[in-house]
Every structure is written in structure tokens, then in C-alpha cells.
Design an enzyme around this catalytic site. Structure first.
Site, mmCIF file in Angstrom:
data_model
loop_
_atom_site.group_PDB
_atom_site.id
_atom_site.type_symbol
_atom_site.label_atom_id
_atom_site.label_comp_id
_atom_site.label_asym_id
_atom_site.label_seq_id
_atom_site.Cartn_x
_atom_site.Cartn_y
_atom_site.Cartn_z
ATOM 1 N N GLU A 21 0.873 -1.381 0.308
ATOM 2 C CA GLU A 21 0.006 0.327 -0.019
ATOM 3 C C GLU A 21 0.723 1.408 0.303
ATOM 4 O OE1 GLU A 21 -0.775 -2.439 1.670
ATOM 5 O OE2 GLU A 21 -2.498 -2.989 2.429
ATOM 6 N N TRP A 71 0.985 -6.939 25.820
ATOM 7 C CA TRP A 71 1.430 -7.441 24.704
ATOM 8 C C TRP A 71 2.624 -7.442 24.434
ATOM 9 C CZ3 TRP A 71 -0.586 -3.223 20.499
ATOM 10 C CH2 TRP A 71 -1.438 -3.199 20.531
HETATM 11 P P1 ADP Z 1 1.647 -8.476 2.583
HETATM 12 O O1 ADP Z 1 0.442 -8.327 1.046
HETATM 13 O O2 ADP Z 1 1.760 -9.411 3.202
HETATM 14 O O3 ADP Z 1 0.735 -7.000 3.038
HETATM 15 P P2 ADP Z 1 3.523 -6.296 1.890
HETATM 16 O O4 ADP Z 1 4.461 -7.049 1.118
HETATM 17 O O5 ADP Z 1 3.249 -5.121 1.619
HETATM 18 O O6 ADP Z 1 2.717 -7.298 1.940
HETATM 19 O O7 ADP Z 1 3.602 -6.731 3.729
HETATM 20 C C1 ADP Z 1 3.980 -4.785 4.496
HETATM 21 C C2 ADP Z 1 4.363 -5.907 5.658
HETATM 22 O O8 ADP Z 1 5.266 -6.518 5.965
HETATM 23 C C3 ADP Z 1 3.935 -4.965 6.523
HETATM 24 O O9 ADP Z 1 3.397 -4.168 6.416
HETATM 25 C C4 ADP Z 1 5.292 -5.566 7.975
HETATM 26 O O10 ADP Z 1 4.449 -6.372 9.357
HETATM 27 C C5 ADP Z 1 5.587 -6.297 7.222
HETATM 28 N N1 ADP Z 1 7.176 -5.570 6.963
HETATM 29 C C6 ADP Z 1 7.960 -5.200 5.741
HETATM 30 N N2 ADP Z 1 9.280 -4.849 6.083
HETATM 31 C C7 ADP Z 1 9.861 -5.028 7.268
HETATM 32 C C8 ADP Z 1 10.398 -4.667 8.720
HETATM 33 N N3 ADP Z 1 11.638 -4.037 7.734
HETATM 34 N N4 ADP Z 1 10.706 -5.554 9.398
HETATM 35 C C9 ADP Z 1 9.454 -6.108 9.753
HETATM 36 N N5 ADP Z 1 8.060 -6.071 9.224
HETATM 37 C C10 ADP Z 1 8.138 -5.748 7.799
#
Ligand code: ADP
Length: 550
Positions: free
Chosen positions: A339, A452
Site C-alpha cells: 500500500e 502485549w
Molecule cells: P502483504 O501483502 O503481506 O501486506 P507486504 O509486502 O505489503 O505484503 O507486507 C507489508 C508488511 O510486511 C508490513 O506491514 C510489515 O508488517 C511487514 N514488514 C515489511 N518490512 C518489514 C521490516 N523491515 N520489519 C518488520 N516487518 C516488516
């Protein structure tokens, strides 16, 4: 698009719309001889340059015009990272149509759902994905034709796929005389669906403007730091959030591009890194795991590799240290999502950090980092109240900016913004210097006795143990505390560690009440279409697990 008040005295600069076609025009004109190297699905290495890429993109654009493709029409791809895919990126968006990159790792049913939802008109695909296309073609009545990215002699003789063409025939039949149309920069350029871990996938529809702004910002030194001196190998797929924008930012900067095709195993990647003098790469942690294992097992070093961006899921500090200390590769930890085009933050140091010792620097760098100019962020509690930036208080992370969605494609899910901010679904802290750290995804957080527990911290500790390759922490039912952490761990090949030893290793590294209540060793962790651990699958699999403390 919202309209803002106009000043009686407007600026007097040229108003040139920011269009994706201008990137390939620029790369052709100013970096024309810079190379694009691809490992092809056919197995060999293909090389050419930006000028030749531009010519073929224009031929393809002519082909689409001949097929009656109009502005706004959606054209899908099911393809690896390669030169033909890059040509499609420019031919489709440059013509004013919308490039819909589909993730081939999704289930065919989901692929058909997405193609129908997007109302794709043509589908381009790599030879590898012929079985998927054969499975979905009869379920996708709107697709008028299929272009297999190969020479004619590779086309299957007896296929039932309607209007099946060979990509090279399409290119050969068309002229390179094509003038990229000029249109409003807010026009849609490409479409990516989220991986749909909850419910049906939803589409993020990018614009030319958002893509160009993202390309500028992501190239900055405290972003991906892409330059004409780099040989860039995007491991992150072009079917997942446009390979984090590298197919746009590399031509913008004139970088050499190296595409790995379907061969993402450690050996193939290593060979390509060395042969093509790759300086910079980008990918999710699971990919680096494969490469690092191969390099360690064969006692190898990198001769040109200097910097990599790791994101998509949290990069374990242990991986960051190995890359830096053993191989001299700087790691930039980045965060973002479909997004957000996808880049939101990247972790680099400031001048005032120069004299800190290595451990202090590492503790800053392992955070997900600072926003790029163009993105604004805040953390809020469940009532929407903004929380302090103290590096400790965690809350729901909200963002806004020029390359962040306003709403999903076809308004799926309705108004998703909260007071103009996009809720990321991530839980994070922000410190006094603006460094953000993800604690968890809100749906993965473990709720123990009303408090949490962030699972990323626990997983990072587990994978820093010398015997552990991968780990995932999930919450399972506990009669007293509602949920308690269960650690699922994969051992390194040939390594041994007992449950008790592993739990003892956590002592002093996390708060006592965060300690996992149990450990289960498993052979592998389930990965989703984008290489992330599927925690919902693990929760389902271990929902009956009885904790020793329960
Ligand atoms: P999806 O379609 O699964 O949402 P994305 O690739 O858009 O695929 O995923 C985004 C999510 O990935 C983020 O909202 C976060 O939760 C996780 N994410 C991305 N980069 C990181 C990071 N460096 N550390 C932790 N979580 C991450």
C-alpha cells in the site's frame, strides 16, 4: 483527486507531467550503453543495454496499440525478474495502460480471482508459468490474448490457451517508431494486489506521479542510495510491489541492472553477484538465508557486493552482523508495504552517531529506520490518541504521503483511512530521533494477561543462537493469561540444542514474563507467496498445543 486553493500568482515553471516513460527515455539518452543482464528462464545469460531495451519497449507499445489496448486498460504479467518483464513495465505504463503484476506463487484460484477482479485484457507470462496459465485460462473470460515470453519455437504445440502468441513474434512484427503519449501524471500506471493473508487480496493502484516521486525518494542516500556506479541485482521480485521500485529507480540513476530470473538459490545468486560485479541488492530475509548458507558452506567471499536492503519482514540482527562483520556488506533495514509503493522507512545513521561504538550503532541500525521525505508517520493507541516518541511506548502505526494509497482498487473495503492517515496494521515504537521500530503486526502480537508481547524480539533472540536457522513465535491459548508465547524453531543442518538450553539462552535478553512457555522444533516454517512466514497457518496447526504451564 482533491483540489486545493490556487494562488493569484502561480509559479512560472514548465509543467511537465511526471510519467514513467520519461525514465526509460532518460536512461536511453543519457545512460544508453549501460547494461541490463538477465539470467533467462531458458537458462542462458542475456545482455543488452538501456537503448536496446527502450527500442523493444516501443515495439511492444506499438503491438499493444495494434491490439486495441487503450489508456487505463489493465495488462497482466506472470513473470520473473528479467529484461522482457522490464520492457513490459515500460511498454504498458508508458502507453497509458496499467501494468498488473501478478504473484505466481499464489494459488491458481487466487490468480484467476485477481485477474478477473482487475479485468485484465492481456496476460504476458514466462515459460515457467505455462501450467498456471493453462489452469486459469478458461476461468478468465475477459483476457483476450496471452503472450508467452519466449521465441516461437518454445510455444506448446497443442495448447488450449486462446490467442496464444510468442513474445518475440510480437516484438518482431512491430516498428520501434513510437512516441510515448503525454497525459495527466495522476493517471493509473500499475496495480499490485496485497498477498491477502486476511480475506481476498486487495489492489493498490499506483499512479505515474506516485511512482516517479517514490523513485526519486527511494534513490536518496538515506534510502536505497542507488547510483550510476551501482550494479543492482533486485532479488525482490518484479511481481511483488514492483521489486521495491528498482526497475524505475535504476534507469532514473543509470545503474547497471542484473536480473536473476527464476534461479534464486544461493549458488546461482552468488555466481551472478560475482560475474556481474553486483554492488547492491535487495530482498527479504529468507533469500539472504539461502545465499549466506551457500557462501559459508563453500568458504566464499564477495568481491564487489557492498550494500543490501533487507525488508519485507524484520531482518534479524544476527543476519545483519554476519553480513557486515564477516562479508563487509552494509545492511540497510527498510520497512514498507504494498500500500506504500512500498518504501516507508530505511535505517541509516546520522552525523551525531559517528563516534558511537559498534554495538550502539548496531542497536540503531536494527530498527526499521527513518521515514523518507514524502512519508509522515505516527503511533496511536486504540482510541486514536497519538503516543509519545520515546522508543518504548508502542502503538498502531499510521502513515500518510504521496505514494501511499488513498483507497483500494474499486474501493474494496470502503474508506480505509483514519482521519487522512493509512493504518498499516503494524505495531511500532518511535524514538526521539524519529527512528521507528516494528514490534509486530497487530494480528501477530501475543496478548498475555492484558499486556502485549512482541514476537519479533523473541524471534531475533532465537535466531541469534548458533544452532537455530529460523524461528517463529505465536500466541497459544493459556487458561490464566489468555495467550502465551510458543516458539517454533528450525535447527541448522547438523546442529543440536535442547528445548531447555534454548529457553535458558533467552535469560537476560528479554523481560522474564516474555520468555516463551514452550519450544517445538520443526523441519521448516510455512512461507507465503512473498517469502514471509505464515503465522496464521502455524496458529492453526498449533491451536491445540498444550503448554506445560497451562
Ligand atoms: P502483504 O501483502 O503481506 O501486506 P507486504 O509486502 O505489503 O505484503 O507486507 C507489508 C508488511 O510486511 C508490513 O506491514 C510489515 O508488517 C511487514 N514488514 C515489511 N518490512 C518489514 C521490516 N523491515 N520489519 C518488520 N516487518 C516488516
Amino acid at each position: 483527486m482533491s483540489s486545493y486553493p490556487m494562488s493569484p500568482l502561480m509559479g512560472q515553471m514548465m509543467s511537465k507531467p511526471m510519467l514513467i516513460s520519461s525514465l526509460i527515455e532518460h536512461a536511453d539518452r543519457y545512460f544508453g550503453k549501460n547494461e541490463i543482464v538477465s539470467r533467462r528462464v531458458e537458462g542462458d545469460i542475456h545482455r543488452y543495454n538501456y537503448t536496446e531495451c527502450h527500442k523493444r519497449a516501443k515495439k511492444l507499445a506499438n503491438a499493444f496499440a495494434g491490439m486495441g489496448v487503450k489508456m487505463g486498460d489493465r495488462i497482466a504479467t506472470l513473470a520473473w525478474n528479467g529484461y522482457r518483464h522490464l520492457e513490459a513495465y515500460y511498454a504498458v505504463s508508458g502507453s497509458g495502460a496499467v501494468l498488473h503484476t501478478i504473484n505466481p506463487r499464489l494459488h491458481p484460484e487466487q490468480i484467476a480471482y485477481i485477474a478477473n477482479h482487475a479485468e485484465d485484457q492481456y496476460l504476458l507470462f514466462d515459460i515457467t508459468f505455462l501450467p498456471i496459465v493453462e489452469a486459469i485460462a478458461s476461468h478468465c473470460p475477459l483476457i483476450k490474448g496471452y503472450i508467452m515470453m519466449c521465441d516461437r519455437d518454445r510455444l506448446p504445440a497443442d495448447s488450449k490457451i486462446p490467442n496464444l502468441m510468442a513474445y518475440e513474434d510480437v516484438i518482431d512484427a512491430n516498428s520501434e517508431d513510437f512516441v510515448w503519449p503525454i497525459f495527466d501524471e495522476n493517471s493509473a500506471s500499475s496495480l499490485c494486489y496485497t498477498s491477502g493473508t486476511t480475506g481476498n487480496p486487495k489492489g493498490a493502484l499506483y499512479s505515474h506521479r506516485s511512482t516517479i516521486l517514490h523513485s526519486y525518494a527511494s534513490s536518496l542516500p538515506d534510502g536505497l542510495n542507488v547510483s550510476a556506479r551501482d550494479s543492482v541485482l533486485p532479488v525482490v521480485p518484479m511481481f511483488h510491489v514492483n521489486a521495491w521500485g528498482l526497475p524505475y529507480s535504476a534507469p532514473l540513476n543509470g545503474s547497471k541492472l542484473v536480473f536473476p530470473g527464476p534461479n534464486l538459490d544461493g549458488k546461482s545468486l552468488y555466481e551472478l553477484f560475482e560475474q556481474e560485479k553486483v554492488t547492491f541488492s535487495a530482498g527479504v530475509p529468507t533469500v539472504w538465508l539461502g545465499l549466506l548458507t551457500y557462501v559459508a558452506q563453500n568458504n566464499l567471499k564477495f568481491s564487489s557486493f557492498k550494500r543490501t536492503v533487507i525488508g519485507g519482514s524484520a531482518c534479524p540482527p544476527a543476519m545483519m552482523k554476519t553480513l557486515r562483520n564477516t562479508y563487509g556488506v552494509e545492511v540497510v533495514h527498510a520497512w514498507g508495504m504494498t500500500e506504500m509503493s512500498p518504501l516507508g522507512t530505511a535505517g541509516t545513521l546520522m552525523a551525531k552517531h559517528t563516534d558511537l561504538d559498534e554495538d550502539e550503532k548496531q542497536s540503531i541500525l536494527q530498527k526499521q529506520g527513518h521515514v523518507l521525505y514524502g512519508v509522515d508517520m505516527k503511533i496511536v493507541d486504540d482510541a486514536g490518541k497519538e503516543l509519545p516518541w520515546d522508543g518504548k511506548t508502542y502503538g498502531n502505526l499510521l502513515v500518510k504521503g504521496q505514494w501511499i494509497i488513498d483507497h483500494y482498487y474499486k474501493n474494496e473495503g470502503g474508506d480505509v483511512l483514519e482521519d487522512g492517515w493509512f493504518p498499516t496494521g503494524d505495531v511500532a515504537t518511535i524514538d526521539g530521533d524519529g527512528y521507528m521500530q516494528i514490534t509486530d503486526r497487530s494480528k501477530d502480537v501475543i496478548k498475555s494477561g492484558g499486556e502485549w508481547i512482541g514476537t519479533i524480539d523473541l524471534e531475533n533472540v532465537a535466531v541469534s543462537h548458533p544452532a537455530i536457522l529460523q524461528a517463529a513465535c505465536i500466541g497459544v491459548f493459556h487458561p490464566k493469561w489468555d495467550e502465551r508465547p510458543l516458539l517454533l524453531a528450525v535447527k541448522k543442518p547438523g546442529a543440536e540444542v535442547s528445548k531447555e538450553e534454548l529457553l535458558q539462552y533467552f535469560d537476560g535478553k528479554v523481560a522474564k514474563w516474555w520468555l516463551p512457555d514452550d519450544v517445538v522444533f520443526i523441519d521448516s516454517l510455512p512461507l507465503g507467496a512473498t517469502g514471509k512466514i505464515l503465522k496464521n497457518k502455524l496458529r492453526e496447526q498449533f491451536k491445540e498445543h498444550k503448554l506445560p504451564t497451562a
